[in-house]
Design an enzyme around this catalytic site. Structure first.
Site, PDB file in Angstrom:
ATOM      1  N   ARG A 239       1.016  -1.184  -0.089  1.00 58.51           N
ATOM      2  CA  ARG A 239       0.009  -0.178   0.103  1.00 58.51           C
ATOM      3  C   ARG A 239       0.867   1.102   0.052  1.00 58.51           C
ATOM      4  O   ARG A 239       1.895   1.286   0.793  1.00 58.51           O
ATOM      5  CB  ARG A 239      -0.865  -0.269   1.329  1.00 58.51           C
ATOM      6  CG  ARG A 239      -2.063  -1.198   1.386  1.00 58.51           C
ATOM      7  CD  ARG A 239      -3.247  -0.464   0.093  1.00 58.51           C
ATOM      8  NE  ARG A 239      -4.175  -1.183   0.297  1.00 58.51           N
ATOM      9  CZ  ARG A 239      -4.257  -2.447  -0.595  1.00 58.51           C
ATOM     10  NH1 ARG A 239      -3.522  -2.899  -1.523  1.00 58.51           N
ATOM     11  NH2 ARG A 239      -5.484  -3.254  -0.621  1.00 58.51           N
ATOM     12  N   GLU A 268      -3.028   8.284  -3.811  1.00 58.78           N
ATOM     13  CA  GLU A 268      -3.224   7.610  -4.919  1.00 58.78           C
ATOM     14  C   GLU A 268      -4.760   8.097  -5.757  1.00 58.78           C
ATOM     15  O   GLU A 268      -5.477   7.974  -4.873  1.00 58.78           O
ATOM     16  CB  GLU A 268      -3.444   6.050  -4.561  1.00 58.78           C
ATOM     17  CG  GLU A 268      -2.984   5.065  -5.675  1.00 58.78           C
ATOM     18  CD  GLU A 268      -2.833   3.734  -5.023  1.00 58.78           C
ATOM     19  OE1 GLU A 268      -3.907   2.784  -5.046  1.00 58.78           O
ATOM     20  OE2 GLU A 268      -1.839   3.294  -4.420  1.00 58.78           O
ATOM     21  N   HIS A 287      -1.494   0.798  -9.559  1.00 56.24           N
ATOM     22  CA  HIS A 287      -2.088  -0.230  -8.720  1.00 56.24           C
ATOM     23  C   HIS A 287      -2.955  -1.460  -9.445  1.00 56.24           C
ATOM     24  O   HIS A 287      -3.853  -1.452  -9.467  1.00 56.24           O
ATOM     25  CB  HIS A 287      -3.223   0.242  -8.065  1.00 56.24           C
ATOM     26  CG  HIS A 287      -3.510  -0.170  -6.587  1.00 56.24           C
ATOM     27  ND1 HIS A 287      -3.748   0.385  -5.391  1.00 56.24           N
ATOM     28  CD2 HIS A 287      -3.417  -1.633  -6.206  1.00 56.24           C
ATOM     29  CE1 HIS A 287      -3.938  -0.448  -4.312  1.00 56.24           C
ATOM     30  NE2 HIS A 287      -3.687  -1.947  -4.916  1.00 56.24           N
TER      31      HIS A 287
HETATM   32  P1  NAP Z   1      -1.024 -11.327   4.805  1.00 55.48           P
HETATM   33  O1  NAP Z   1      -1.068 -13.162   4.219  1.00 55.48           O
HETATM   34  O2  NAP Z   1      -1.970 -11.142   5.743  1.00 55.48           O
HETATM   35  O3  NAP Z   1       0.364 -11.001   5.102  1.00 55.48           O
HETATM   36  C1  NAP Z   1       0.655  -9.628   5.525  1.00 55.48           C
HETATM   37  C2  NAP Z   1       2.069 -10.067   6.301  1.00 55.48           C
HETATM   38  O4  NAP Z   1       2.512  -8.639   6.874  1.00 55.48           O
HETATM   39  C3  NAP Z   1       1.736 -11.205   7.641  1.00 55.48           C
HETATM   40  O5  NAP Z   1       2.637 -12.216   7.550  1.00 55.48           O
HETATM   41  C4  NAP Z   1       1.834  -9.956   8.757  1.00 55.48           C
HETATM   42  O6  NAP Z   1       2.181 -10.643   9.949  1.00 55.48           O
HETATM   43  C5  NAP Z   1       2.659  -9.097   8.202  1.00 55.48           C
HETATM   44  N1  NAP Z   1       2.851  -7.791   9.037  1.00 55.48           N
HETATM   45  C6  NAP Z   1       1.960  -7.142   9.824  1.00 55.48           C
HETATM   46  N2  NAP Z   1       2.596  -6.202  10.118  1.00 55.48           N
HETATM   47  C7  NAP Z   1       3.815  -6.033   9.917  1.00 55.48           C
HETATM   48  C8  NAP Z   1       4.778  -5.028  10.033  1.00 55.48           C
HETATM   49  N3  NAP Z   1       4.593  -4.083  10.826  1.00 55.48           N
HETATM   50  N4  NAP Z   1       6.019  -5.329   9.330  1.00 55.48           N
HETATM   51  C9  NAP Z   1       6.420  -6.340   8.577  1.00 55.48           C
HETATM   52  N5  NAP Z   1       5.178  -7.395   8.344  1.00 55.48           N
HETATM   53  C10 NAP Z   1       4.234  -7.293   9.012  1.00 55.48           C
HETATM   54  O7  NAP Z   1      -1.767 -10.497   3.399  1.00 55.48           O
HETATM   55  P2  NAP Z   1      -1.325 -10.843   1.992  1.00 55.48           P
HETATM   56  O8  NAP Z   1      -2.406 -11.386   1.272  1.00 55.48           O
HETATM   57  O9  NAP Z   1      -0.050 -11.333   1.544  1.00 55.48           O
HETATM   58  O10 NAP Z   1      -1.410  -9.342   1.460  1.00 55.48           O
HETATM   59  C11 NAP Z   1      -0.411  -8.383   1.973  1.00 55.48           C
HETATM   60  C12 NAP Z   1      -0.932  -6.787   1.676  1.00 55.48           C
HETATM   61  O11 NAP Z   1      -0.457  -6.825   0.027  1.00 55.48           O
HETATM   62  C13 NAP Z   1      -2.484  -6.603   1.721  1.00 55.48           C
HETATM   63  O12 NAP Z   1      -2.527  -6.318   3.037  1.00 55.48           O
HETATM   64  C14 NAP Z   1      -2.378  -5.354   0.819  1.00 55.48           C
HETATM   65  O13 NAP Z   1      -2.534  -4.188   1.340  1.00 55.48           O
HETATM   66  C15 NAP Z   1      -1.604  -5.749  -0.354  1.00 55.48           C
HETATM   67  N6  NAP Z   1      -2.130  -6.095  -1.477  1.00 55.48           N
HETATM   68  C16 NAP Z   1      -1.655  -5.215  -2.773  1.00 55.48           C
HETATM   69  C17 NAP Z   1      -2.092  -5.516  -3.876  1.00 55.48           C
HETATM   70  C18 NAP Z   1      -1.990  -4.793  -5.049  1.00 55.48           C
HETATM   71  O14 NAP Z   1      -2.781  -4.710  -5.821  1.00 55.48           O
HETATM   72  N7  NAP Z   1      -0.872  -3.957  -5.147  1.00 55.48           N
HETATM   73  C19 NAP Z   1      -2.687  -7.048  -4.223  1.00 55.48           C
HETATM   74  C20 NAP Z   1      -2.881  -7.553  -2.882  1.00 55.48           C
HETATM   75  C21 NAP Z   1      -2.457  -7.157  -1.796  1.00 55.48           C
HETATM   76  P3  NAP Z   1       0.990 -11.039  11.326  1.00 55.48           P
HETATM   77  O15 NAP Z   1       0.104 -12.081  10.370  1.00 55.48           O
HETATM   78  O16 NAP Z   1       1.797 -11.766  12.108  1.00 55.48           O
HETATM   79  O17 NAP Z   1       0.280  -9.874  11.364  1.00 55.48           O
END
Ligand code: NAP
Length: 329
Positions: A239, A268, A287
């Site tokens: 993000r 954005e 994005h």
């Molecule tokens: P996810 O499986 O929940 O992975 C997020 C990871 O980040 C988790 O392991 C979480 O740990 C960790 N985290 C939380 N706080 C943190 C911190 N302060 N420092 C480092 N790591 C931290 O989610 P995902 O499906 O992989 O997606 C991740 C993010 O990508 C989404 O939240 C979204 O904002 C973004 N995204 C962007 C796009 C795009 O189009 N560009 C597409 C999809 C997703 P814990 O579980 O221990 O909290």
């Protein structure tokens, strides 16, 4: 005859999502290209049972207060930082999201950004288009190696892990930082845990995959960027506000780091005259990390599944605030 629930859909989404919702509900659809203004959103939710929204819609306390009949909010995205989850939970409204189905597409795109920045692909395209390609140049458009380099993953969740799997194919040494240590993935993928400062100092590529939260807002600011190698490349497909844009402009202009590739920005959309758009060592795209036909179709179908479950009073299959089910009645 029972009346069908009323649902507001804030933008046209793939038919895989719209069709099942139309079948079960009275659908009001915002047909414009740009998101509905807040005033329209407030008006529309007033008599809705369900809301199917996108990450461009600020779903805050005010919207929820206006939606006195709202029983479910379903977002077609995995990240839900635009939704006040605490307010939803306090009102007993489950919030749906779309984890998993966009993981591989987003990881593919993260790698595309990494490769494009490392090997200066957009600069090469511009070079040819500008008629500057006159010969094979031994010193022209030199990039950096991806193969064998060190990749630092911030947030080893679904997408971070999928990026790590790809990086193994490039014989990269992989560091990760995450609040939760993952010994299972350390063993399976050979990834090495590092504190954030250590990861920043050692990585040739830093790729962000954490959610946007109060803790991660501007996580990559001046101090973090100054810790990175002057040869390092930053990739953000998480993000926009995880990175402080003013600090990044200075980092890229003054050579604290080599380059950046951004799928997401703050704000954005980023204005076309923003320095990050014109810096030659910065790639900005709008994005689009999850933007493949099949991924968007699956996201829409999942958003419909969540919405319809919520309207039936069932537990959402993919719920971003599961604590809503634990709250006392
Ligand atoms: P996810 O499986 O929940 O992975 C997020 C990871 O980040 C988790 O392991 C979480 O740990 C960790 N985290 C939380 N706080 C943190 C911190 N302060 N420092 C480092 N790591 C931290 O989610 P995902 O499906 O992989 O997606 C991740 C993010 O990508 C989404 O939240 C979204 O904002 C973004 N995204 C962007 C796009 C795009 O189009 N560009 C597409 C999809 C997703 P814990 O579980 O221990 O909290």
């Amino acid at each position: 005859m029972t009346t069908r629930p009323v649902v507001y859909v804030t933008r046209r989404i793939p038919e895989t999502g719209l069709a099942p919702v139309r079948e079960a509900c009275q659908v009001r659809l915002w047909e414009e290209e740009l998101p509905p203004p807040k005033s329209v959103l407030l008006q529309e939710v007033a008599d809705c049972d369900g809301l199917l929204c996108l990450l461009t819609d600020p779903i805050d306390e005010e919207v929820m207060a206006a939606g006195t009949r709202l029983r479910v909010i379903s977002q077609m995205a995995v990240g839900v930082d635009n939704i006040d989850l605490r307010a939803a939970t306090a009102r007993g409204i489950p919030v749906g999201h779309t984890p998993g189905v966009l993981t591989e597409a987003t990881a593919d795109f993260t790698f595309a950004l990494l490769m494009a920045a490392a090997r200066r692909i957009p600069e090469g395209v511009d070079y040819v288009r500008a008629g500057k390609w006159r010969t094979w140049e031994p010193m022209g458009l030199l990039g950096v190696d991806v193969w064998g380099a060190t990749l630092g993953i911030v947030g080893l969740g679904r997408i971070g892990t999928a990026v790590a799997r790809r990086a193994r194919g490039f014989a990269m040494h992989i560091l990760y930082y995450d609040p939760t240590r993952r010994p299972d993935l350390e063993a399976e993928l050979g990834v090495e845990y590092a504190e954030l400062d250590d990861l920043l100092a050692r990585s040739d590529f830093v790729s962000l995959h954490c959610p946007l939260t109060p803790e991660t807002h501007h996580l990559i600011g001046e101090a973090a960027l100054r810790r990175m190698k002057p040869t390092a490349i930053l990739i953000n497909a998480a993000r926009g506000p995880v990175v402080d844009p003013d600090a990044l402009v200075r980092a890229l202009s003054e050579g604290w780091i080599r380059a950046a590739a951004l799928d997401v920005t703050e704000p954005e959309p980023i204005p076309p005259d923003h320095p990050l758009v014109s810096l030659p060592n910065c790639i900005v795209v709008p994005h689009i990390a999850s933007a493949t036909v099949s991924t968007r179709e699956r996201m829409a179908a999942m958003a419909a599944e969540n919405l319809l479950a919520g309207l039936r009073g069932e537990r959402l299959p993919y719920c971003a605030n599961p604590e809503v089910y634990a709250r006392p009645l």
